[in-house]
Design a protein around this motif. Sequence first.
Motif, PDB file in Angstrom:
ATOM      1  N   GLU A   1      42.070  30.279 -18.946  1.00  0.00           N
ATOM      2  CA  GLU A   1      42.680  30.836 -19.853  1.00  0.00           C
ATOM      3  C   GLU A   1      44.135  30.871 -20.099  1.00  0.00           C
ATOM      4  OE1 GLU A   1      40.897  35.469 -19.447  1.00  0.00           O
ATOM      5  OE2 GLU A   1      39.301  34.075 -18.342  1.00  0.00           O
ATOM      6  N   ASP A   2      44.561  31.747 -20.503  1.00  0.00           N
ATOM      7  CA  ASP A   2      46.042  31.292 -21.426  1.00  0.00           C
ATOM      8  C   ASP A   2      46.634  32.995 -20.408  1.00  0.00           C
ATOM      9  OD1 ASP A   2      48.911  32.665 -21.608  1.00  0.00           O
ATOM     10  OD2 ASP A   2      48.690  32.063 -23.731  1.00  0.00           O
ATOM     11  N   ARG A   3      45.868  33.125 -19.134  1.00  0.00           N
ATOM     12  CA  ARG A   3      46.338  34.033 -18.421  1.00  0.00           C
ATOM     13  C   ARG A   3      47.085  34.119 -16.976  1.00  0.00           C
ATOM     14  NH1 ARG A   3      42.583  38.855 -16.610  1.00  0.00           N
ATOM     15  NH2 ARG A   3      40.646  37.390 -17.006  1.00  0.00           N
ATOM     16  N   ILE A   4      47.627  34.782 -16.243  1.00  0.00           N
ATOM     17  CA  ILE A   4      47.837  34.410 -14.402  1.00  0.00           C
ATOM     18  C   ILE A   4      47.886  35.904 -13.861  1.00  0.00           C
ATOM     19  CG2 ILE A   4      49.970  34.237 -13.416  1.00  0.00           C
ATOM     20  CD1 ILE A   4      51.018  32.055 -14.840  1.00  0.00           C
ATOM     21  N   GLU A   5      47.444  35.431 -12.858  1.00  0.00           N
ATOM     22  CA  GLU A   5      46.986  37.124 -11.955  1.00  0.00           C
ATOM     23  C   GLU A   5      48.220  36.975 -11.279  1.00  0.00           C
ATOM     24  OE1 GLU A   5      43.999  39.320  -8.909  1.00  0.00           O
ATOM     25  OE2 GLU A   5      43.551  37.262  -9.768  1.00  0.00           O
ATOM     26  N   ILE A   6      48.766  37.638 -11.056  1.00  0.00           N
ATOM     27  CA  ILE A   6      50.029  37.254  -9.583  1.00  0.00           C
ATOM     28  C   ILE A   6      49.833  38.951  -8.608  1.00  0.00           C
ATOM     29  CG2 ILE A   6      52.800  37.905  -9.531  1.00  0.00           C
ATOM     30  CD1 ILE A   6      52.457  37.367 -12.421  1.00  0.00           C
TER      31      ILE A   6
ATOM     32  N   MET B   1      55.107  35.955  -3.729  1.00  0.00           N
ATOM     33  CA  MET B   1      53.952  35.886  -3.909  1.00  0.00           C
ATOM     34  C   MET B   1      53.195  35.161  -5.094  1.00  0.00           C
ATOM     35  SD  MET B   1      55.142  35.974  -8.152  1.00  0.00           S
ATOM     36  CE  MET B   1      55.200  37.428  -8.903  1.00  0.00           C
ATOM     37  N   VAL B   2      51.904  35.444  -4.348  1.00  0.00           N
ATOM     38  CA  VAL B   2      50.120  34.398  -4.904  1.00  0.00           C
ATOM     39  C   VAL B   2      50.406  33.991  -6.585  1.00  0.00           C
ATOM     40  CG1 VAL B   2      47.872  33.455  -4.242  1.00  0.00           C
ATOM     41  CG2 VAL B   2      49.238  34.681  -3.104  1.00  0.00           C
ATOM     42  N   VAL B   3      50.243  33.359  -6.980  1.00  0.00           N
ATOM     43  CA  VAL B   3      50.203  32.322  -8.183  1.00  0.00           C
ATOM     44  C   VAL B   3      48.861  32.605  -8.895  1.00  0.00           C
ATOM     45  CG1 VAL B   3      51.501  32.254 -11.317  1.00  0.00           C
ATOM     46  CG2 VAL B   3      52.679  32.895  -8.897  1.00  0.00           C
ATOM     47  N   ARG B   4      47.971  33.028  -9.540  1.00  0.00           N
ATOM     48  CA  ARG B   4      46.530  32.667 -10.035  1.00  0.00           C
ATOM     49  C   ARG B   4      46.648  32.574 -11.131  1.00  0.00           C
ATOM     50  NH1 ARG B   4      41.398  33.107 -10.744  1.00  0.00           N
ATOM     51  NH2 ARG B   4      41.160  35.102 -11.405  1.00  0.00           N
ATOM     52  N   PHE B   5      45.749  30.968 -11.316  1.00  0.00           N
ATOM     53  CA  PHE B   5      45.598  30.472 -12.417  1.00  0.00           C
ATOM     54  C   PHE B   5      44.813  30.621 -13.222  1.00  0.00           C
ATOM     55  CE2 PHE B   5      49.557  27.786 -11.204  1.00  0.00           C
ATOM     56  CZ  PHE B   5      50.367  28.276 -12.046  1.00  0.00           C
ATOM     57  N   VAL B   6      44.426  31.853 -14.006  1.00  0.00           N
ATOM     58  CA  VAL B   6      43.308  32.149 -14.212  1.00  0.00           C
ATOM     59  C   VAL B   6      42.444  31.376 -14.873  1.00  0.00           C
ATOM     60  CG1 VAL B   6      42.090  34.584 -14.973  1.00  0.00           C
ATOM     61  CG2 VAL B   6      43.545  34.852 -14.471  1.00  0.00           C
TER      62      VAL B   6
END
Length: 322
Positions: free
Chosen positions: A284-289, A259-264
């Motif tokens: 942002e208060d958001r993560i792309e998985i 899993m790649v976890v990217r902090f937007v």
Amino acid sequence: MTPETTRIAIPLVTNAITGGNDWVTQVTTPRGGRKYELDYLKVGGSESPKVPSVTSLIHGTIRNPVLENWQKKNVRESLTDNLGQTVTKTMIADAFSTSDRRAARSAATGNMMHAKIEGILQGKKIDEGKPDQLKPAVKAFRRWQKEIAGSWELVGTEMAIAEVCGPPMSIKEQAEAISVHPELGANGFAGTVDAIYRMPDGGYVVCDWKTTRGASGIYSEHCLQISAYVLGLQSMLHRQGSFFIPDDGETRIPPIRAMVVRFVNDYALDENGNADPDLDKVFEDRIEIGWVDTSAWGTLFCSSILLYKTSNLSDTVEKEYI
């Protein structure tokens, strides 16, 4: 101050999974090149086998159009700012150093975020609200921990995965073979994994934290990188005889997912409303998985190993002029 070569001792991930006390040394040159010395395969007075890092393999064999276009854009913008002026050597040097300066700034932000996550996972007391720049990202990570990784068990963080490609054999047999044939040590790779979790079904999840910018910042090199980690871990567990027996009663290597976890995030806007890469990134208060199909990307990574090896074969070509 002139940068120096750094050497960092890193434990193997199998120490946390199967026990043991095996280590590698991460060696980073002043120009950013990186390799690993596989100290756990050292026999007697022989030197530790050296292998390239996963990122060195990828960057040394596969073009990155996104990075290339970004570098061209930085040069173009820097030269455009000086339109109408006499071109000087300093101006040209500044134009071509813009990408390095901005990349270093971005890397520093990524290192801060990694350190923040590391502190959280290790249970250290940290101020999650500072710096303000990372506060939304930390909040998003806490949500990821609860909603995605809530049932997972943390195995460890900042651990090394290393592999020397070759026939199936135990680590002891592998070390003895390399002591006799040192060239075997060049047929491998190593890297440092951000985090590994154990899932309720007995399998593992390899996680890689990313702070690349944009609406979608999970790129092909990220998929190659994490797939290499999975390939290495699978081989390491096989060499150490780490198997599990699922409900069907068959003995096999535990399943490993990636899993790649990217902090937007993106560039902050200047006073004219334009994205400014010289300002602090805005998270942002958001993560792309990204769940990565490591069977497909792993095959591509194996090809990059072969390409990397060919770069050292120039002396094997006989040349003549007529």
